[in-house]
Write a protein that holds these residues in place. Structure first.
Motif, mmCIF file in Angstrom:
data_model
loop_
_atom_site.group_PDB
_atom_site.id
_atom_site.type_symbol
_atom_site.label_atom_id
_atom_site.label_comp_id
_atom_site.label_asym_id
_atom_site.label_seq_id
_atom_site.Cartn_x
_atom_site.Cartn_y
_atom_site.Cartn_z
ATOM 1 N N GLY A 77 3.326 6.849 6.010
ATOM 2 C CA GLY A 77 2.475 6.572 7.172
ATOM 3 C C GLY A 77 2.573 5.116 7.600
ATOM 4 O O GLY A 77 2.687 4.823 8.791
ATOM 5 N N ASP A 78 2.539 4.203 6.631
ATOM 6 C CA ASP A 78 2.599 2.776 6.973
ATOM 7 C C ASP A 78 3.972 2.412 7.550
ATOM 8 O O ASP A 78 4.083 1.587 8.464
ATOM 9 C CB ASP A 78 2.293 1.915 5.739
ATOM 10 C CG ASP A 78 0.787 1.869 5.461
ATOM 11 O OD1 ASP A 78 0.014 2.299 6.355
ATOM 12 O OD2 ASP A 78 0.393 1.429 4.362
ATOM 13 N N LYS A 81 4.084 3.610 11.062
ATOM 14 C CA LYS A 81 3.239 2.753 11.905
ATOM 15 C C LYS A 81 4.018 1.488 12.305
ATOM 16 O O LYS A 81 3.993 1.072 13.461
ATOM 17 C CB LYS A 81 1.981 2.377 11.111
ATOM 18 C CG LYS A 81 0.880 1.810 11.950
ATOM 19 C CD LYS A 81 -0.418 1.766 11.159
ATOM 20 C CE LYS A 81 -1.152 0.492 11.475
ATOM 21 N NZ LYS A 81 -2.102 0.105 10.465
ATOM 22 N N ARG A 82 4.717 0.912 11.323
ATOM 23 C CA ARG A 82 5.489 -0.307 11.602
ATOM 24 C C ARG A 82 6.589 -0.020 12.627
ATOM 25 O O ARG A 82 6.843 -0.820 13.527
ATOM 26 C CB ARG A 82 6.106 -0.834 10.281
ATOM 27 C CG ARG A 82 6.913 -2.082 10.434
ATOM 28 C CD ARG A 82 6.062 -3.267 10.900
ATOM 29 N NE ARG A 82 6.866 -4.414 11.253
ATOM 30 C CZ ARG A 82 6.728 -5.107 12.393
ATOM 31 N NH1 ARG A 82 5.800 -4.805 13.264
ATOM 32 N NH2 ARG A 82 7.503 -6.142 12.625
ATOM 33 N N ARG A 84 6.536 2.253 14.916
ATOM 34 C CA ARG A 84 5.911 2.430 16.244
ATOM 35 C C ARG A 84 5.593 1.079 16.895
ATOM 36 O O ARG A 84 5.765 0.908 18.089
ATOM 37 C CB ARG A 84 4.650 3.297 16.129
ATOM 38 C CG ARG A 84 5.002 4.798 16.002
ATOM 39 C CD ARG A 84 3.784 5.680 16.233
ATOM 40 N NE ARG A 84 2.856 5.628 15.110
ATOM 41 C CZ ARG A 84 2.910 6.453 14.051
ATOM 42 N NH1 ARG A 84 3.831 7.395 13.986
ATOM 43 N NH2 ARG A 84 2.055 6.337 13.065
ATOM 44 N N GLN A 85 5.169 0.112 16.045
ATOM 45 C CA GLN A 85 4.907 -1.241 16.601
ATOM 46 C C GLN A 85 6.204 -1.835 17.174
ATOM 47 O O GLN A 85 6.217 -2.406 18.256
ATOM 48 C CB GLN A 85 4.400 -2.173 15.497
ATOM 49 C CG GLN A 85 2.951 -1.954 15.107
ATOM 50 C CD GLN A 85 2.601 -2.708 13.807
ATOM 51 O OE1 GLN A 85 3.465 -3.270 13.133
ATOM 52 N NE2 GLN A 85 1.319 -2.686 13.459
#
Ligand code: NAP
Length: 287
Positions: A77-78, A81-82, A84-85
């Motif tokens: 998940g992390d 997320k990175r 996506r940033q």
């Protein structure tokens, strides 16, 4: 007996990288510096070396690079997320997640999370599909590098018979598609192919992408053929070698790539090319 011409991947890379640097400087002058984000998960020593070389190559040729080192324990998940940033970051035109990833992370999910227009590795299903349908946006760097070597040495592809050994998504399959796109008749061999030599002996171009040293020997090669060695293996002494038995093949082939100094440098070079072209497209679109 005439010896094969040695294909010098370092020299071809140097010329292409000079062109990248010139175009990157021109783009920077217009306010857009091509940017590559590299994500390294864990502390695999070989991956760390590849990543370092990629970041260094960016710096040396006027590209901006951002390296994220994430611990092997990072959650899927992390990591997503990175990514996506970075997808949203206008300074970043290319995103590369160094493979392999730790086992608890689904590589397919990660590859698909990278925005297709920043997928400079060309692994995203949209880019694989674009290549398959003859409208490539990003060609995967290693097979693209092989095509550039063939081009640099004026080795004809159209109308020729090419044999690709290996069918991975990152090398063998896109290699076969690029050769097909360039007009070759392509045979793809793999671990279930019963008589490899039967195929290679009939080939004008052999691309070995397996990871087994001495897989291709001189007696398996048609006189005058071009033999391209993508493999990266270790000798008993711990030095780098490819899939091709260089000494026996050089006495039969018309062209052969050495390992090191053949395909290897081209992979990073085409990563720079893909990042630059992504930035050029973004600048053109006013992104
Ligand atoms: P991979 O995913 O392990 O694929 C290897 C392929 O070789 C598979 O398709 C496999 O067949 C086939 N194979 C295995 N044994 C065989 C045999 N005895 N005869 C014929 N085919 C056989 O590897 P990869 O990621 O494509 O990489 C291939 C090699 O290229 C590795 O040495 C890797 O380190 C190197 N590489 C180099 C660069 C570079 O920049 N120079 C970049 C990427 C990779 P199956 O599908 O049937 O299992």
């Amino acid at each position: 007996m005439t010896e094969a011409k040695i294909i010098d991947g370092i020299a071809v890379s140097k010329r292409l990288r000079e062109e990248v640097a010139t175009r990157a400087a021109a783009l920077t002058a217009k306010g857009v510096t091509p940017g590559l984000a590299v994500i390294l998960v864990g502390d695999d020593a070989a991956s760390a070396v590849y990543v370092r070389n990629k970041v260094k190559a960016c710096e040396q040729h006027g590209l901006f690079s951002a390296l994220d080192r994430l611990p092997a324990t990072v959650t899927e998940g992390d990591l997503l997320k990175r990514i996506r940033q970075l997808n949203e970051d206008p300074k970043i035109h290319g995103i590369l997640v160094q493979l392999p990833l730790p086992r608890h992370i689904d590589s397919h999910k990660v590859i698909e999370a990278v925005a297709a227009e920043k997928d400079v590795d060309g692994f995203h299903v949209a880019n694989a599909g674009a290549l398959m349908t003859g409208r490539p946006q990003f060609r995967p760097c290693t097979p693209y590098g092989v095509m550039k070597l063939l081009e640099a040495y004026d080795i004809p592809v159209s109308g020729k018979h090419a044999v690709v050994i290996g069918r991975s998504n990152i090398v063998g399959k896109p290699m076969a598609l690029l050769l097909l796109e360039a007009g070759a008749t392509v045979t793809v061999c793999h671990s279930k192919t019963p008589d490899l030599a039967h195929h290679t002996k009939a080939a004008d171009i052999v691309v070995a992408a397996v990871g087994k040293r001495n897989l291709v020997t001189g007696d398996m090669v048609k006189p005058g053929a071009a033999v391209i060695d993508v493999g990266m293996n270790k000798t008993d002494e711990g030095t780098l070698c490819g899939d091709v038995d260089f000494e026996s093949v050089r006495n039969v082939a018309g062209y052969v790539t050495p390992v090191p100094g053949g395909v290897g440098p081209m992979t990073i070079t085409l990563l720079l090319v893909n990042t630059l072209e992504s930035a050029e497209r973004a600048a053109h679109a006013g992104v």
